[in-house]
Structure formats: C-alpha cells, structure tokens
Design a protein around this motif. Structure first.
Motif, PDB file in Angstrom:
ATOM      1  N   MET A 217       0.817  -1.199   0.000  1.00 33.23           N
ATOM      2  CA  MET A 217       0.000   0.000   0.000  1.00 33.23           C
ATOM      3  C   MET A 217       0.862   1.264   0.000  1.00 33.23           C
ATOM      4  N   LYS A 218       2.079   1.154   0.532  1.00 32.07           N
ATOM      5  CA  LYS A 218       2.936   2.325   0.657  1.00 32.07           C
ATOM      6  C   LYS A 218       4.264   2.094  -0.047  1.00 32.07           C
ATOM      7  N   ALA A 219       4.850   3.182  -0.553  1.00 33.81           N
ATOM      8  CA  ALA A 219       6.149   3.122  -1.216  1.00 33.81           C
ATOM      9  C   ALA A 219       6.933   4.388  -0.916  1.00 33.81           C
ATOM     10  N   LEU A 220       8.249   4.246  -0.910  1.00 34.10           N
ATOM     11  CA  LEU A 220       9.158   5.360  -0.644  1.00 34.10           C
ATOM     12  C   LEU A 220      10.301   5.286  -1.639  1.00 34.10           C
ATOM     13  N   TRP A 221      10.652   6.421  -2.248  1.00 34.13           N
ATOM     14  CA  TRP A 221      11.785   6.472  -3.160  1.00 34.13           C
ATOM     15  C   TRP A 221      12.407   7.872  -3.088  1.00 34.13           C
ATOM     16  N   GLY A 222      13.639   8.000  -3.578  1.00 37.47           N
ATOM     17  CA  GLY A 222      14.222   9.328  -3.579  1.00 37.47           C
ATOM     18  C   GLY A 222      15.733   9.323  -3.592  1.00 37.47           C
ATOM     19  N   ALA A 223      16.290  10.504  -3.319  1.00 37.40           N
ATOM     20  CA  ALA A 223      17.737  10.728  -3.288  1.00 37.40           C
ATOM     21  C   ALA A 223      18.053  11.607  -2.095  1.00 37.40           C
ATOM     22  N   TYR A 224      19.049  11.192  -1.293  1.00 40.09           N
ATOM     23  CA  TYR A 224      19.440  11.914  -0.084  1.00 40.09           C
ATOM     24  C   TYR A 224      20.943  12.149  -0.134  1.00 40.09           C
ATOM     25  N   ALA A 225      21.358  13.422  -0.205  1.00 38.09           N
ATOM     26  CA  ALA A 225      22.772  13.786  -0.296  1.00 38.09           C
ATOM     27  C   ALA A 225      23.239  14.361   1.031  1.00 38.09           C
ATOM     28  N   THR A 226      24.340  13.820   1.555  1.00 37.19           N
ATOM     29  CA  THR A 226      24.941  14.336   2.785  1.00 37.19           C
ATOM     30  C   THR A 226      26.334  14.864   2.471  1.00 37.19           C
ATOM     31  N   MET A 227      26.593  16.076   2.943  1.00 38.91           N
ATOM     32  CA  MET A 227      27.888  16.734   2.829  1.00 38.91           C
ATOM     33  C   MET A 227      28.250  17.283   4.186  1.00 38.91           C
ATOM     34  N   PRO A 228      29.477  17.670   4.411  1.00 42.25           N
ATOM     35  CA  PRO A 228      29.826  18.225   5.716  1.00 42.25           C
ATOM     36  C   PRO A 228      28.931  19.409   6.072  1.00 42.25           C
ATOM     37  N   GLY A 229      28.109  19.239   7.098  1.00 41.24           N
ATOM     38  CA  GLY A 229      27.259  20.316   7.581  1.00 41.24           C
ATOM     39  C   GLY A 229      25.992  20.559   6.796  1.00 41.24           C
ATOM     40  N   LEU A 230      25.728  19.777   5.738  1.00 41.25           N
ATOM     41  CA  LEU A 230      24.579  20.068   4.897  1.00 41.25           C
ATOM     42  C   LEU A 230      23.987  18.787   4.315  1.00 41.25           C
ATOM     43  N   ASP A 231      22.646  18.664   4.379  1.00 38.38           N
ATOM     44  CA  ASP A 231      21.911  17.591   3.724  1.00 38.38           C
ATOM     45  C   ASP A 231      20.945  18.210   2.720  1.00 38.38           C
ATOM     46  N   LEU A 232      20.839  17.591   1.552  1.00 33.22           N
ATOM     47  CA  LEU A 232      19.853  17.967   0.548  1.00 33.22           C
ATOM     48  C   LEU A 232      19.132  16.702   0.108  1.00 33.22           C
ATOM     49  N   TYR A 233      17.804  16.757  -0.035  1.00 38.25           N
ATOM     50  CA  TYR A 233      17.119  15.519  -0.378  1.00 38.25           C
ATOM     51  C   TYR A 233      15.803  15.751  -1.101  1.00 38.25           C
ATOM     52  N   TYR A 234      15.437  14.732  -1.880  1.00 35.62           N
ATOM     53  CA  TYR A 234      14.111  14.595  -2.475  1.00 35.62           C
ATOM     54  C   TYR A 234      13.570  13.226  -2.075  1.00 35.62           C
ATOM     55  N   LEU A 235      12.332  13.185  -1.583  1.00 32.29           N
ATOM     56  CA  LEU A 235      11.686  11.928  -1.206  1.00 32.29           C
ATOM     57  C   LEU A 235      10.319  11.858  -1.855  1.00 32.29           C
ATOM     58  N   GLY A 236      10.059  10.741  -2.532  1.00 35.66           N
ATOM     59  CA  GLY A 236       8.738  10.479  -3.076  1.00 35.66           C
ATOM     60  C   GLY A 236       8.006   9.453  -2.223  1.00 35.66           C
ATOM     61  N   TYR A 237       6.705   9.599  -2.122  1.00 33.92           N
ATOM     62  CA  TYR A 237       5.915   8.749  -1.217  1.00 33.92           C
ATOM     63  C   TYR A 237       4.566   8.461  -1.860  1.00 33.92           C
ATOM     64  N   GLU A 238       4.123   7.219  -1.733  1.00 31.24           N
ATOM     65  CA  GLU A 238       2.796   6.830  -2.197  1.00 31.24           C
ATOM     66  C   GLU A 238       2.088   6.042  -1.104  1.00 31.24           C
TER      67      GLU A 238
END
Length: 452
Positions: A217-238
């Motif tokens: 029933m549920k799904a999760l996908w995406g991209a999570y970038a970690t750098m020193p002191g900084l995180d950037l991410y996209y997450l998809g959810y159904e």
C-alpha cells in the motif's frame, strides 16, 4: 583502559554517543541503532581483539579476507500510563512491559557482505491488546546483501533506514518493534559527500511470529545527499489508501528538504526545512515544515550543563471540503518524537521545547525538558506520530493543545548496560478541553538496555 573497546555505547532512543580512546590511538566504533553502520575491521589485529571480552565476538576470522561480526541488544522497558490520550484511549490507565532481543551476524567476504538481524519482541500487559509496535514474536528485522564497487555501494533486502535526525525517515527505535523497509539502496561516495538513492516499501509487522510482510500500500523512493554540515534531499511517497478528515484516497507526495547542522566552539545547531507537493484523491497538496535546534554547552561549569532549544512548526489543512490539502506528512518519523511521552506528532503543530542536560557524574546523565504545543491551523486537528487523527477540529477555536514537563535519569552502569527512568506529565490545553476528555496524562518509564 581495558573497557575502552565498548565505551562508545549509544543506549536508549536519542542518546548521544560518547567515544573513549584506547591506547595506540585506536577508537572503538560507536555502537549504533543501525548495527550495520559499525565497522570492526580494525580488530583483524589479534592484539586489539584481546583488549576486551567482546573482542573475539566482534571479529571472527574465517579465512583469507573473510570475517564475521556478531552482537546483540537485549532491552526491557516498563511504561505506566495514567489518562493516556487525555483519558480517551481504550485503556487510559495502562501498565505494561516491553521485552525485545536483537541479535545480529555481519559476514564479510572480500567486497561482499551479508547482514542478518532477527527480532524477538513480546509485550506483557498491554490493554486492550498488544499491537504491531508492541510485539511481533520472532521475525526477521533486517536481512540484506551488499557489494562494494568502490565509489558505489549497492545494498538490497530488508533493512532499517535512518536519515538526518529522522524527521522523515527513521528507525522507530523507541517503541518495542522498530520499522524496517524492503528494497534497494545505492550509496555513491565522492570525497566526504554521499548520495543515497533509495527505492523501498515499508515492512508491515504483525503480532505473531513470522508474519511480517512487505506493504504494497505504501512506497518510498528518492535521493538523499549528505555533505559536511549540509543535507539535501528529495523523497517520493505513495499511499494507496490514505485518510485525511475521514476521506480515503490515493496519496502521492513529493518532499524537497534541506538541513544545516554543525558546531562552533561550545555551540551547535540543526535547522531543517521541507516543502511538500502532490495529490491526494482530487486535492492538490502543498505543505511544509521548519525545525530548528540550537544548543550551548558549558563544559567547565559544575555538572557540565548543556542547554538546548527546539522550535518546530508543521503545516495543517486550512479549510475542510476545498480542493487543497495543507496537512504536512512526516512519512516515517522516529518514535518518541518529542520525548518519552509524545501523544502528538509533527502534523499541524507549533512546538517549543527547551531542554537542560546535566552530568553529575561521568556515568550519570540528568535531563529536564519542557514542551508546549499549538495547532498551526484552526481548520485541522491533532495527530499522533504515525499520522492518525486523534482529535478532529470540529467547532473548536483554541489553538493551544497543551504543555508538558519531562525528567529523565540515565546511568551507564557498565560499558554494556544502561539503566534509565523518566517521568512525564502532559497538561491539556484549550483545544483538548473543547474536543473531548481532557485529563492530565502521566507516564512513568523504566528501562534496562544491554548491548554488545
């Protein structure tokens, strides 16, 4: 120091790891909630394995370029509620015992790895009956294969996930049964930066042995970038059967987030913002959250106090019945989100949380926290941590949900064993009084956690 090999324990949800140095400048890995993050490869040196009784368990040579690491966590936790959910729970006065064991085996053969972690989790006394977060009997919590391809690590199978401070993807470690996912993950390394590409479905746990299964029933996908002191991410959810304000429908939601964190002298900070968009049934989604945490340590003062202030806000829906949905979705957040007593979750909320932590002795930690909660939108209600609606807005006009105080005490009795207790009181505010039973909630907790 002979006990230094395991002095780096993290015991209990949200604990801060403390590393202790051993002679020859070698440090033991931090014992983590996600045990697969521990790297014991340095114990290939037999002399280092001899420094502690657990050394031979953490590195078992199996031949050329092959070795096995083993360990276990055994936890018993007692929780004693009065007026749970302000007196509106099916069993508002409830006392129960959670028990769980999490053994694991981590096999390395060259660049290939296999990690297996069963779970044995039972609950005694939960009223009216134990649920999937209380007990699961005997089942597979984690089991995956991994291959190291140099700059890319590929992993597939069942695994726990922890990103950032677990505001959107967490292990649900505080309750008795943690959360796992089935799927694949690729970690791309470039210098100190890591880009994690994920495609998963959560595991739907049951209350009897060997009945856990992938949720379709549920799904999760995406991209999570970690750098020193900084995180950037996209997450998809159904979610194929989401529910908001009593309406069922398919939800597809996209989250864009940024997190800044770091330390400077005795200061530390952790600031995260997320915007969400997508569709629910015939509604357009636009939601957001902002979480801030600023702390200051005073290491030279008596008992080394640490002061921390958290301020969080998460959007709610503005008007029922229109074609827009403004309720923020925390997806798969950490358990015990705001503390040991967390009746409300990070949805349609403004929260302020000052914390003072003292260290009266090297192995004793004392904490005192206060919380205050308001509704972000009068058009939306109050939700629990998984996102279930606890109180609909109805005709209520008050924003104030309530205030809470919590005291905790933890004793690191040995490098392997932590004993802790906490006492929490939640006094309901105007919104709770306007929408149903409004008795103060109390929670008294005791916990023993042994980990190697």
């Amino acid at each position: 120091m002979r006990l230094a090999l395991l002095a780096a324990l993290v015991l209990g949800a949200g604990a801060t790891p403390a590393l202790a140095q051993q002679h020859e400048a070698w440090q033991a890995p931090t014992l983590s909630i996600t045990r697969y993050d521990e790297d014991w490869s340095d114990l290939s040196d037999p002399e280092k394995r001899a420094h502690h009784w657990t050394g031979p368990l953490k590195y078992i040579p199996l031949g050329d370029d092959a070795w096995l690491s083993t360990g276990i966590e055994v936890r018993a936790r007692s929780e004693n509620y009065r007026n749970n959910l302000w007196g509106s729970a099916q069993a508002p006065d409830d006392s129960y015992l959670w028990t769980r064991a999490l053994p694991y085996a981590d096999l390395h053969v060259g660049k290939v790895r296999a990690f297996v972690q069963p779970i044995i989790a039972y609950a005694i006394g939960v009223q009216p009956s134990a649920g999937p977060v209380d007990e699961t009997g005997v089942d597979l919590l984690q089991g995956f294969g991994e291959v190291d391809l140099g700059p890319v690590t590929l992993r597939g199978g069942r695994q726990m996930l922890s990103f950032g401070t677990e505001r959107l993807i967490g292990t649900r470690y505080g309750p008795n049964v943690p959360l796992a996912f089935d799927g694949v993950r690729a970690d791309v390394h470039r210098g100190r930066a890591i880009l994690s590409l994920i495609a998963f479905r959560p595991v739907r746990s049951g209350t009897v042995s060997f009945d856990d299964a992938t949720s379709y029933m549920k799904a999760l996908w995406g991209a999570y970038a970690t750098m020193p002191g900084l995180d950037l991410y996209y997450l998809g959810y159904e979610n194929r059967d989401a529910v908001y304000a009593g309406e069922h429908g398919r939800e597809e939601r996209h989250s864009l987030g940024i997190r800044s964190h770091g330390t400077a002298s005795d200061w530390n900070w952790n600031v995260e913002g997320v915007v969400q968009f997508g569709r629910f049934a015939d509604k357009r989604i636009f939601a957001w959250t902002m979480a801030t945490e600023v702390g200051r340590s005073f290491p030279a003062a008596p008992m080394s106090p640490r002061l921390l202030l958290r301020v969080n806000a998460a959007s709610g829906d503005g008007q029922a019945g229109d074609r827009k949905l403004g309720t923020f979705n925390a997806l798969f957040p950490k358990g015990k989100y705001f503390g040991e007593l967390s009746p409300v979750g990070p949805y349609n909320i403004i929260n302020m949380n000052p914390v003072v932590t003292l260290t009266p002795a090297r192995d004793i930690t004392l904490g005192l926290a206060g919380m205050a909660y308001w509704r972000a939108s009068r058009g939306d209600g109050v939700y629990d941590i998984p996102g279930n609606l606890l109180r609909a807005p109805g005709n209520a006009t008050a924003r104030f949900i309530g205030k809470e105080v919590e005291a905790s005490l933890a004793w690191q009795a040995t490098p392997e064993l932590e004993l802790s207790t906490s006492f929490s009181v939640f006094a309901p505010g105007g919104f709770i009084r306007e929408t149903g039973p409004a008795h103060p909630i109390t929670l008294l907790g005791f916990e023993a956690n042994f980990r190697i």
